[in-house]
Write a protein that holds these residues in place. Structure first.
Motif, PDB file in Angstrom:
ATOM      1  N   THR A  22      -7.630   4.177  -3.321  1.00 58.43           N
ATOM      2  CA  THR A  22      -7.311   4.454  -1.912  1.00 58.43           C
ATOM      3  C   THR A  22      -7.656   3.256  -1.038  1.00 58.43           C
ATOM      4  O   THR A  22      -8.736   2.675  -1.192  1.00 58.43           O
ATOM      5  CB  THR A  22      -8.112   5.687  -1.431  1.00 58.43           C
ATOM      6  OG1 THR A  22      -7.791   6.775  -2.285  1.00 58.43           O
ATOM      7  CG2 THR A  22      -7.781   6.055   0.004  1.00 58.43           C
ATOM      8  N   ILE A  40       0.856  -1.202   0.000  1.00 57.79           N
ATOM      9  CA  ILE A  40       0.000   0.000   0.000  1.00 57.79           C
ATOM     10  C   ILE A  40       0.880   1.235   0.000  1.00 57.79           C
ATOM     11  O   ILE A  40       1.611   1.502   0.962  1.00 57.79           O
ATOM     12  CB  ILE A  40      -0.934  -0.006   1.234  1.00 57.79           C
ATOM     13  CG1 ILE A  40      -1.794  -1.265   1.218  1.00 57.79           C
ATOM     14  CG2 ILE A  40      -1.808   1.255   1.253  1.00 57.79           C
ATOM     15  CD1 ILE A  40      -2.548  -1.504   2.513  1.00 57.79           C
ATOM     16  N   CYS A  96      10.094   8.565   6.400  1.00 55.95           N
ATOM     17  CA  CYS A  96      11.470   8.881   5.950  1.00 55.95           C
ATOM     18  C   CYS A  96      11.852  10.358   6.037  1.00 55.95           C
ATOM     19  O   CYS A  96      12.965  10.715   5.663  1.00 55.95           O
ATOM     20  CB  CYS A  96      11.645   8.501   4.495  1.00 55.95           C
ATOM     21  SG  CYS A  96      11.804   6.789   4.223  1.00 55.95           S
ATOM     22  N   ASN A 147       2.995   3.672   2.891  1.00 52.18           N
ATOM     23  CA  ASN A 147       2.264   4.894   2.530  1.00 52.18           C
ATOM     24  C   ASN A 147       2.620   6.057   3.441  1.00 52.18           C
ATOM     25  O   ASN A 147       1.836   6.981   3.619  1.00 52.18           O
ATOM     26  CB  ASN A 147       0.753   4.639   2.501  1.00 52.18           C
ATOM     27  CG  ASN A 147       0.211   4.133   3.821  1.00 52.18           C
ATOM     28  OD1 ASN A 147       0.956   3.576   4.624  1.00 52.18           O
ATOM     29  ND2 ASN A 147      -1.059   4.309   4.058  1.00 52.18           N
ATOM     30  N   ASN A 162       9.260  16.338  -4.757  1.00 49.85           N
ATOM     31  CA  ASN A 162      10.426  16.769  -3.973  1.00 49.85           C
ATOM     32  C   ASN A 162      11.428  17.516  -4.843  1.00 49.85           C
ATOM     33  O   ASN A 162      11.172  17.781  -6.014  1.00 49.85           O
ATOM     34  CB  ASN A 162      11.047  15.562  -3.263  1.00 49.85           C
ATOM     35  CG  ASN A 162      11.507  14.523  -4.236  1.00 49.85           C
ATOM     36  OD1 ASN A 162      12.470  14.717  -4.953  1.00 49.85           O
ATOM     37  ND2 ASN A 162      10.773  13.405  -4.300  1.00 49.85           N
ATOM     38  N   SER A 163      12.574  17.835  -4.266  1.00 47.63           N
ATOM     39  CA  SER A 163      13.519  18.694  -4.997  1.00 47.63           C
ATOM     40  C   SER A 163      14.546  17.908  -5.802  1.00 47.63           C
ATOM     41  O   SER A 163      15.424  18.490  -6.427  1.00 47.63           O
ATOM     42  CB  SER A 163      14.238  19.632  -4.016  1.00 47.63           C
ATOM     43  OG  SER A 163      13.280  20.364  -3.274  1.00 47.63           O
ATOM     44  N   GLY A 164      14.456  16.577  -5.756  1.00 52.14           N
ATOM     45  CA  GLY A 164      15.285  15.756  -6.635  1.00 52.14           C
ATOM     46  C   GLY A 164      16.740  15.621  -6.233  1.00 52.14           C
ATOM     47  O   GLY A 164      17.588  15.318  -7.070  1.00 52.14           O
ATOM     48  N   TYR A 165      17.034  15.797  -4.926  1.00 45.25           N
ATOM     49  CA  TYR A 165      18.403  15.586  -4.424  1.00 45.25           C
ATOM     50  C   TYR A 165      18.545  14.149  -3.952  1.00 45.25           C
ATOM     51  O   TYR A 165      17.776  13.711  -3.084  1.00 45.25           O
ATOM     52  CB  TYR A 165      18.689  16.491  -3.230  1.00 45.25           C
ATOM     53  CG  TYR A 165      18.955  17.937  -3.564  1.00 45.25           C
ATOM     54  CD1 TYR A 165      20.258  18.430  -3.555  1.00 45.25           C
ATOM     55  CD2 TYR A 165      17.920  18.807  -3.860  1.00 45.25           C
ATOM     56  CE1 TYR A 165      20.517  19.758  -3.845  1.00 45.25           C
ATOM     57  CE2 TYR A 165      18.168  20.137  -4.154  1.00 45.25           C
ATOM     58  CZ  TYR A 165      19.470  20.604  -4.149  1.00 45.25           C
ATOM     59  OH  TYR A 165      19.722  21.915  -4.431  1.00 45.25           O
ATOM     60  N   ALA A 205       2.724   3.674  -3.339  1.00 53.18           N
ATOM     61  CA  ALA A 205       3.737   3.440  -4.383  1.00 53.18           C
ATOM     62  C   ALA A 205       4.634   4.656  -4.565  1.00 53.18           C
ATOM     63  O   ALA A 205       4.891   5.099  -5.687  1.00 53.18           O
ATOM     64  CB  ALA A 205       3.057   3.061  -5.695  1.00 53.18           C
ATOM     65  N   PHE A 223       8.628   6.077  -3.518  1.00 52.76           N
ATOM     66  CA  PHE A 223       9.909   5.385  -3.716  1.00 52.76           C
ATOM     67  C   PHE A 223      10.001   4.155  -2.819  1.00 52.76           C
ATOM     68  O   PHE A 223      10.562   3.129  -3.213  1.00 52.76           O
ATOM     69  CB  PHE A 223      11.082   6.333  -3.460  1.00 52.76           C
ATOM     70  CG  PHE A 223      11.262   7.332  -4.570  1.00 52.76           C
ATOM     71  CD1 PHE A 223      11.681   6.919  -5.826  1.00 52.76           C
ATOM     72  CD2 PHE A 223      10.992   8.681  -4.374  1.00 52.76           C
ATOM     73  CE1 PHE A 223      11.831   7.821  -6.873  1.00 52.76           C
ATOM     74  CE2 PHE A 223      11.142   9.596  -5.409  1.00 52.76           C
ATOM     75  CZ  PHE A 223      11.560   9.159  -6.661  1.00 52.76           C
ATOM     76  N   THR A 245       5.620  15.681   4.252  1.00 51.90           N
ATOM     77  CA  THR A 245       6.673  14.785   4.743  1.00 51.90           C
ATOM     78  C   THR A 245       6.249  14.254   6.115  1.00 51.90           C
ATOM     79  O   THR A 245       5.519  14.926   6.843  1.00 51.90           O
ATOM     80  CB  THR A 245       8.032  15.509   4.881  1.00 51.90           C
ATOM     81  OG1 THR A 245       7.858  16.614   5.770  1.00 51.90           O
ATOM     82  CG2 THR A 245       8.545  16.027   3.558  1.00 51.90           C
TER      83      THR A 245
END
Ligand SMILES: Cc1cc2nc3c(=O)[nH]c(=O)nc-3n(C[C@H](O)[C@H](O)[C@H](O)COP(=O)(O)OP(=O)(O)OC[C@H]3O[C@@H](n4cnc5c(N)ncnc54)[C@H](O)[C@@H]3O)c2cc1C
Length: 431
Positions: free
Chosen positions: A211, A37, A367, A239, A75-78, A39, A41, A344
């Motif tokens: 959902t 549940i 995370c 999730n 997100n900011s892709g770092y 999807a 990362f 977050t």
């Protein structure tokens, strides 16, 4: 709380990509050996690894949103391998904790790198990025220097940048000191997220815009969703914050919204005011600070934190516009083209929930602000744990502390809001 995140506006990164047709066809069959549940990362990594380890089993991966639209595409892709949040001051981290975090983050990075190379995922992957953790004020410069000393102690020697080097890089003289941010790659996050979802093994069935409202108490678990009920022997909750709505982590995680925006494509005059590199990144050296990226002809700005509630889009636009103008008064562009919020999951001590929380229920959630690589490794390790695999990394992970208990509302919200306000005030010009 809602069962799944619902945002005021779409992800700016996703808006830059061609429209995606969501996979919404529910399987006729209703019983599966494993259901994942969420999807993002984390969930993508869990589903992929389960499918690899049990090639004869069908895995169903369910997400309330469309790939590229959740936090994983906002997100900011770092892709960071530092041991804390992107902006954390590492000076106080225990060696043992930092070592474990480093090895997890490195493994998470390698998972993503391998997938991107293997499947040639187009996500503007740049693994030689100039990405700097930068300070704008003397106090925060001091703590950034201490963080660097700590990195040196751990065998790393991040490059340093003085004000003129930072000016050359970014075109602004806003920052006075910087150190290499330990970013291993910069990516287009929505493209990476979608790309990973599109190359899942054949025995993973992805179900978007679906959902999950409730999971049963014991195996076989009934899974109540917006596309009917399923049943499974093992359930994986990836999730993030919304694990709370399914009964896990309610007293351990809080939701913090943060906000991103792009400028429109800048003209040649303004591009010349953004330094010499084709792409660069600035992470804040204070955790309430601002992230920047030059992405092609656009500038990305990310800042702001709000407790459990997404701020009004117009107020967010104004806040981000002010922070952008403070740094780039010399640019002619005065507009932001896309503005979005993202959720977050944060704990008090930076720990997050990982493991088999009830027989047959596996959870990885919380995370925080650096979950692209951390989510990827935790997702993979969760699948390995469930399949009885053994590795040093998994053993290390199982030994790490989880999140601290938090007091109930209204005390929790009261404390969190005061702390956010105080830290924002303390951040001053770092914001
Ligand atoms: C603006 C912003 C900038 C950030 N910058 C960075 C960065 O540069 N680098 C970095 O590493 N991290 C960054 N982060 C954090 C990063 O995006 C997260 O840590 C990461 O997305 C966590 O991945 P995840 O898979 O654990 O959770 P998520 O990405 O939140 O995925 C959880 C998924 O679960 C789904 N879901 C939730 N509830 C349900 C339900 N009941 N039923 C079905 N599906 C459900 C959601 O739709 C979502 O797709 C940033 C976050 C934001 C918001």
């Amino acid at each position: 709380m809602t069962s799944a995140p619902a945002y005021n506006s779409g992800s700016g990164w996703n808006a830059l990509l061609p429209p995606r047709i969501a996979r919404t066809e529910a399987p006729a069959e209703r019983g599966f050996p494993a259901i994942v549940i969420g999807a993002g990362f984390t969930g993508l990594a869990t589903a992929r690894r389960l499918a690899e380890l049990r090639p004869n089993d069908q895995v169903v991966l369910i997400d309330a949103s469309v790939m590229g639209e959740g936090a994983s595409g906002r997100n900011s892709g770092y892709l960071l391998i530092n041991p804390g949040e992107p902006s954390a001051n590492a000076a106080n981290f225990a060696d043992d904790w930092a070592n474990r975090q480093f090895s997890l983050a490195r493994a998470g990075f390698e998972i993503l790198q391998k997938q991107v190379r293997r499947y040639n995922i187009g996500c503007d992957w740049n693994d030689a990025p100039v990405a700097v953790t930068a300070a704008a004020t003397p106090n925060v410069e001091k703590s950034a220097r201490k963080t660097r000393e700590q990195y040196v102690k751990w065998g790393l020697a991040p490059d340093e940048y003085d004000q003129s080097a930072l000016h050359r890089l970014t075109g602004t003289d806003y920052y006075r000191y910087g150190l290499d941010s330990l970013t291993r790659a910069l990516v287009q996050p929505a493209a990476l997220h979608r790309g990973l979802a599109d190359v899942l093994p054949d025995n993973v069935r992805l179900l978007e815009e679906t959902t999950v409202f409730e999971i049963g108490e014991k195996a076989p678990f009934s899974i109540r969703t917006s596309r009917g009920d399923f049943s499974t022997g093992r359930v994986f909750l990836t999730n993030n914050l919304h694990a709370r709505a399914l009964g896990f982590g309610g007293s351990r995680m809080v939701g913090i919204y943060t906000y991103g925006a792009f400028t429109p494509e800048l003209d040649d005059h303004d591009l010349m005011g953004l330094g010499t590199e084709a792409d660069w990144g600035i992470l804040p050296a204070h955790r309430m600070g601002t992230t920047l990226r030059k992405v092609g002809r656009r500038l990305l700005i990310r800042s702001g934190d709000s407790y459990e509630h997404e701020n009004d889009p117009e107020a967010v636009r104004q806040m981000l516009h002010t922070l952008y103008r403070n740094r780039f008064p010399h640019l002619r562009n005065d507009e932001l083209e896309f503005v979005w919020g993202g959720l977050t999951a944060v704990s008090h001590n930076g720990g997050f929930i990982f493991g088999e929380m009830r027989p047959g229920v596996f959870v990885s959630a919380g995370c925080g602000g650096a979950g692209v690589v951390r989510g990827s490794i935790h997702g993979e390790l969760l699948a390995e744990l469930a399949c009885g695999e053994h590795s040093k990394l998994l053993e290390n992970r199982l030994r790490m502390k989880g999140p601290n208990w938090l007091p109930p509302e209204p005390l929790r919200g009261f404390g969190a809001k005061i702390q956010i306000r105080f830290e924002q005030w303390q951040a001053g010009r770092e914001r």
